[in-house]
Scaffold this motif. Structure first.
Motif, PDB file in Angstrom:
ATOM      1  N   ARG A   1       0.537  -1.060  -0.122  1.00 55.68           N
ATOM      2  CA  ARG A   1      -0.199   0.327   0.071  1.00 55.68           C
ATOM      3  C   ARG A   1       0.940   1.204   0.130  1.00 55.68           C
ATOM      4  NH1 ARG A   1      -5.200  -0.530   1.026  1.00 55.68           N
ATOM      5  NH2 ARG A   1      -5.302   1.300   1.951  1.00 55.68           N
ATOM      6  N   ALA A   2       0.476   2.553  -0.724  1.00 49.61           N
ATOM      7  CA  ALA A   2       1.568   3.298  -0.682  1.00 49.61           C
ATOM      8  C   ALA A   2       0.629   4.412   0.444  1.00 49.61           C
ATOM      9  CB  ALA A   2       0.932   4.260  -2.026  1.00 49.61           C
ATOM     10  N   TYR A   3      -0.198   4.009   0.821  1.00 47.28           N
ATOM     11  CA  TYR A   3      -1.400   4.957   1.735  1.00 47.28           C
ATOM     12  C   TYR A   3      -2.010   4.205   2.921  1.00 47.28           C
ATOM     13  CZ  TYR A   3      -4.425   5.810  -1.150  1.00 47.28           C
ATOM     14  OH  TYR A   3      -5.882   5.662  -2.154  1.00 47.28           O
ATOM     15  N   PRO A   4      -2.224   4.691   4.100  1.00 43.76           N
ATOM     16  CA  PRO A   4      -3.146   3.462   4.901  1.00 43.76           C
ATOM     17  C   PRO A   4      -4.490   3.659   4.698  1.00 43.76           C
ATOM     18  CG  PRO A   4      -2.088   5.794   6.100  1.00 43.76           C
ATOM     19  CD  PRO A   4      -1.342   5.470   5.191  1.00 43.76           C
ATOM     20  N   PRO A   5      -5.195   3.227   5.298  1.00 34.32           N
ATOM     21  CA  PRO A   5      -6.463   2.845   5.157  1.00 34.32           C
ATOM     22  C   PRO A   5      -7.389   4.100   5.699  1.00 34.32           C
ATOM     23  CG  PRO A   5      -5.984   0.907   6.270  1.00 34.32           C
ATOM     24  CD  PRO A   5      -4.872   1.898   5.972  1.00 34.32           C
ATOM     25  N   SER A   6      -7.840   4.251   4.955  1.00 29.25           N
ATOM     26  CA  SER A   6      -8.892   5.460   5.379  1.00 29.25           C
ATOM     27  C   SER A   6     -10.121   4.871   5.855  1.00 29.25           C
ATOM     28  CB  SER A   6      -9.397   6.796   4.462  1.00 29.25           C
ATOM     29  OG  SER A   6     -10.154   5.931   3.338  1.00 29.25           O
ATOM     30  N   ARG A   7     -10.667   6.048   7.113  1.00 25.80           N
ATOM     31  CA  ARG A   7     -12.389   5.899   7.206  1.00 25.80           C
ATOM     32  C   ARG A   7     -13.111   5.577   6.495  1.00 25.80           C
ATOM     33  NH1 ARG A   7     -14.967   9.911  11.205  1.00 25.80           N
ATOM     34  NH2 ARG A   7     -14.061   9.193  13.017  1.00 25.80           N
ATOM     35  N   TRP A   8     -12.896   5.427   5.239  1.00 26.28           N
ATOM     36  CA  TRP A   8     -14.192   5.423   4.085  1.00 26.28           C
ATOM     37  C   TRP A   8     -14.256   3.512   4.285  1.00 26.28           C
ATOM     38  CZ3 TRP A   8     -19.037   6.715   3.061  1.00 26.28           C
ATOM     39  CH2 TRP A   8     -19.847   8.084   3.775  1.00 26.28           C
ATOM     40  N   GLU A   9     -12.356   3.891   4.044  1.00 25.76           N
ATOM     41  CA  GLU A   9     -12.095   2.151   2.951  1.00 25.76           C
ATOM     42  C   GLU A   9     -12.722   1.172   4.445  1.00 25.76           C
ATOM     43  OE1 GLU A   9      -7.844  -0.018   1.431  1.00 25.76           O
ATOM     44  OE2 GLU A   9      -8.411   2.025   1.756  1.00 25.76           O
ATOM     45  N   ARG A  10     -12.064   1.564   5.631  1.00 21.86           N
ATOM     46  CA  ARG A  10     -12.777   0.596   6.776  1.00 21.86           C
ATOM     47  C   ARG A  10     -14.052   0.768   6.694  1.00 21.86           C
ATOM     48  NH1 ARG A  10      -8.525   3.359  10.750  1.00 21.86           N
ATOM     49  NH2 ARG A  10      -9.710   5.312   9.775  1.00 21.86           N
ATOM     50  N   SER A  11     -14.611   1.238   6.765  1.00 24.54           N
ATOM     51  CA  SER A  11     -15.893   0.764   6.832  1.00 24.54           C
ATOM     52  C   SER A  11     -16.322   0.146   5.580  1.00 24.54           C
ATOM     53  CB  SER A  11     -15.814   2.467   6.635  1.00 24.54           C
ATOM     54  OG  SER A  11     -16.135   3.738   7.743  1.00 24.54           O
ATOM     55  N   SER A  12     -16.283   0.535   4.300  1.00 22.72           N
ATOM     56  CA  SER A  12     -16.670  -0.988   3.558  1.00 22.72           C
ATOM     57  C   SER A  12     -16.096  -1.732   3.397  1.00 22.72           C
ATOM     58  CB  SER A  12     -16.343   0.167   2.132  1.00 22.72           C
ATOM     59  OG  SER A  12     -15.244   0.430   2.039  1.00 22.72           O
ATOM     60  N   ALA A  13     -14.840  -1.533   3.950  1.00 24.65           N
ATOM     61  CA  ALA A  13     -14.307  -3.379   3.976  1.00 24.65           C
ATOM     62  C   ALA A  13     -15.013  -4.041   5.172  1.00 24.65           C
ATOM     63  CB  ALA A  13     -13.150  -3.047   4.571  1.00 24.65           C
ATOM     64  N   THR A  14     -15.496  -3.524   5.955  1.00 24.49           N
ATOM     65  CA  THR A  14     -16.524  -4.068   7.715  1.00 24.49           C
ATOM     66  C   THR A  14     -17.693  -4.421   7.314  1.00 24.49           C
ATOM     67  OG1 THR A  14     -15.402  -2.540   9.111  1.00 24.49           O
ATOM     68  CG2 THR A  14     -17.134  -3.561  10.328  1.00 24.49           C
ATOM     69  N   VAL A  15     -18.607  -3.576   5.956  1.00 29.19           N
ATOM     70  CA  VAL A  15     -19.805  -3.386   5.500  1.00 29.19           C
ATOM     71  C   VAL A  15     -19.385  -4.939   4.637  1.00 29.19           C
ATOM     72  CG1 VAL A  15     -21.958  -2.796   4.128  1.00 29.19           C
ATOM     73  CG2 VAL A  15     -20.693  -1.614   6.043  1.00 29.19           C
ATOM     74  N   ALA A  16     -19.014  -5.231   4.136  1.00 29.65           N
ATOM     75  CA  ALA A  16     -18.692  -6.276   3.042  1.00 29.65           C
ATOM     76  C   ALA A  16     -18.102  -7.271   4.090  1.00 29.65           C
ATOM     77  CB  ALA A  16     -17.177  -6.104   2.468  1.00 29.65           C
ATOM     78  N   VAL A  17     -17.125  -7.353   4.520  1.00 31.56           N
ATOM     79  CA  VAL A  17     -16.627  -8.479   5.568  1.00 31.56           C
ATOM     80  C   VAL A  17     -18.204  -8.871   6.707  1.00 31.56           C
ATOM     81  CG1 VAL A  17     -15.637  -9.227   7.783  1.00 31.56           C
ATOM     82  CG2 VAL A  17     -13.870  -8.664   5.140  1.00 31.56           C
ATOM     83  N   ALA A  18     -18.646  -7.741   7.395  1.00 31.90           N
ATOM     84  CA  ALA A  18     -20.253  -8.250   7.277  1.00 31.90           C
ATOM     85  C   ALA A  18     -20.934  -9.604   6.518  1.00 31.90           C
ATOM     86  CB  ALA A  18     -20.579  -7.623   8.642  1.00 31.90           C
ATOM     87  N   GLY A  19     -21.283  -8.387   5.975  1.00 35.76           N
ATOM     88  CA  GLY A  19     -22.474  -8.964   4.677  1.00 35.76           C
ATOM     89  C   GLY A  19     -22.146 -10.067   4.300  1.00 35.76           C
ATOM     90  N   ILE A  20     -21.149 -10.746   4.021  1.00 37.40           N
ATOM     91  CA  ILE A  20     -20.696 -11.661   3.130  1.00 37.40           C
ATOM     92  C   ILE A  20     -20.051 -13.384   4.519  1.00 37.40           C
ATOM     93  CG2 ILE A  20     -18.184 -12.991   1.950  1.00 37.40           C
ATOM     94  CD1 ILE A  20     -17.667 -10.653   0.831  1.00 37.40           C
ATOM     95  N   GLY A  21     -19.448 -12.291   5.742  1.00 36.29           N
ATOM     96  CA  GLY A  21     -19.763 -13.470   6.901  1.00 36.29           C
ATOM     97  C   GLY A  21     -21.615 -13.838   6.915  1.00 36.29           C
ATOM     98  N   GLY A  22     -22.486 -12.558   6.780  1.00 37.27           N
ATOM     99  CA  GLY A  22     -23.904 -13.463   7.575  1.00 37.27           C
ATOM    100  C   GLY A  22     -24.281 -14.306   6.230  1.00 37.27           C
ATOM    101  N   LEU A  23     -23.841 -13.657   5.190  1.00 34.50           N
ATOM    102  CA  LEU A  23     -24.467 -14.268   4.241  1.00 34.50           C
ATOM    103  C   LEU A  23     -24.166 -16.019   4.571  1.00 34.50           C
ATOM    104  CD1 LEU A  23     -26.740 -14.211   1.685  1.00 34.50           C
ATOM    105  CD2 LEU A  23     -24.117 -14.426   0.378  1.00 34.50           C
ATOM    106  N   VAL A  24     -22.950 -16.107   4.986  1.00 33.18           N
ATOM    107  CA  VAL A  24     -22.439 -17.657   4.830  1.00 33.18           C
ATOM    108  C   VAL A  24     -23.078 -18.235   6.372  1.00 33.18           C
ATOM    109  CG1 VAL A  24     -20.218 -18.922   6.004  1.00 33.18           C
ATOM    110  CG2 VAL A  24     -20.828 -17.726   3.735  1.00 33.18           C
ATOM    111  N   ALA A  25     -23.285 -17.322   7.366  1.00 31.58           N
ATOM    112  CA  ALA A  25     -23.530 -17.979   8.421  1.00 31.58           C
ATOM    113  C   ALA A  25     -24.876 -18.314   8.743  1.00 31.58           C
ATOM    114  CB  ALA A  25     -23.720 -16.606   9.664  1.00 31.58           C
ATOM    115  N   GLY A  26     -26.125 -17.314   7.659  1.00 28.38           N
ATOM    116  CA  GLY A  26     -27.286 -17.494   7.630  1.00 28.38           C
ATOM    117  C   GLY A  26     -27.641 -18.538   6.270  1.00 28.38           C
ATOM    118  N   SER A  27     -26.718 -18.751   5.620  1.00 28.96           N
ATOM    119  CA  SER A  27     -27.207 -20.276   4.918  1.00 28.96           C
ATOM    120  C   SER A  27     -27.378 -21.370   5.622  1.00 28.96           C
ATOM    121  CB  SER A  27     -26.490 -19.554   3.697  1.00 28.96           C
ATOM    122  OG  SER A  27     -24.909 -20.228   4.404  1.00 28.96           O
ATOM    123  N   LEU A  28     -25.766 -21.268   6.376  1.00 30.78           N
ATOM    124  CA  LEU A  28     -26.291 -22.729   7.739  1.00 30.78           C
ATOM    125  C   LEU A  28     -26.628 -22.415   8.481  1.00 30.78           C
ATOM    126  CD1 LEU A  28     -22.547 -21.810   8.486  1.00 30.78           C
ATOM    127  CD2 LEU A  28     -23.116 -23.753   6.849  1.00 30.78           C
TER     128      LEU A  28
END
Length: 125
Positions: A66-93
């Protein structure tokens, strides 16, 4: 069999584009920070194609720092994406193999995965 769109299932339907957009935003921010010439292309095609997403996560991003550290928007979008995919997997199980039941369980699983996703993104795992 009738598919009834209850308010709980409607929340699951509305959550899907939110997670897709968050995943695209995170990949766009991350690829820009890693020196991609076309981060918008990564941000559009990775959420739409699982093959492009796996290629980006496993192969393309591995050798680039990385050329620079992650911004607040990047961390927020990554959190929603990881929770969405994790929730989809957990919900399907835990839900029956009925699409409407999975749409009802997904928002609950998403909400339960948000603290874990925040912790994972904050640690940079």
């Amino acid at each position: 069999m009738s598919l009834q769109l209850t308010p709980a299932a409607a929340v699951g339907v509305l959550l899907l584009p939110v997670v897709w957009v968050a995943l695209g935003m995170w990949i766009n921010f991350d690829s820009h920070a890693r020196g991609s010439d076309h981060p918008g292309v990564w941000g559009v095609f990775a959420p739409l194609s699982g093959i492009v997403l796996v290629y980006y996560l496993v192969w393309w991003r591995r050798g680039r720092s990385r050329a620079y550290p992650p911004s607040r928007w990047e961390r927020s979008s990554a959190t929603v994406a990881v929770a969405g995919i994790g929730g989809l997997v957990a919900g399907s199980l835990v839900s029956p193999p009925d699409p409407v039941s999975q749409l009802i369980v997904w928002p609950v699983a998403f909400a339960c995965c948000l603290p874990v996703a925040y912790w994972v993104v904050k640690r940079g795992v």
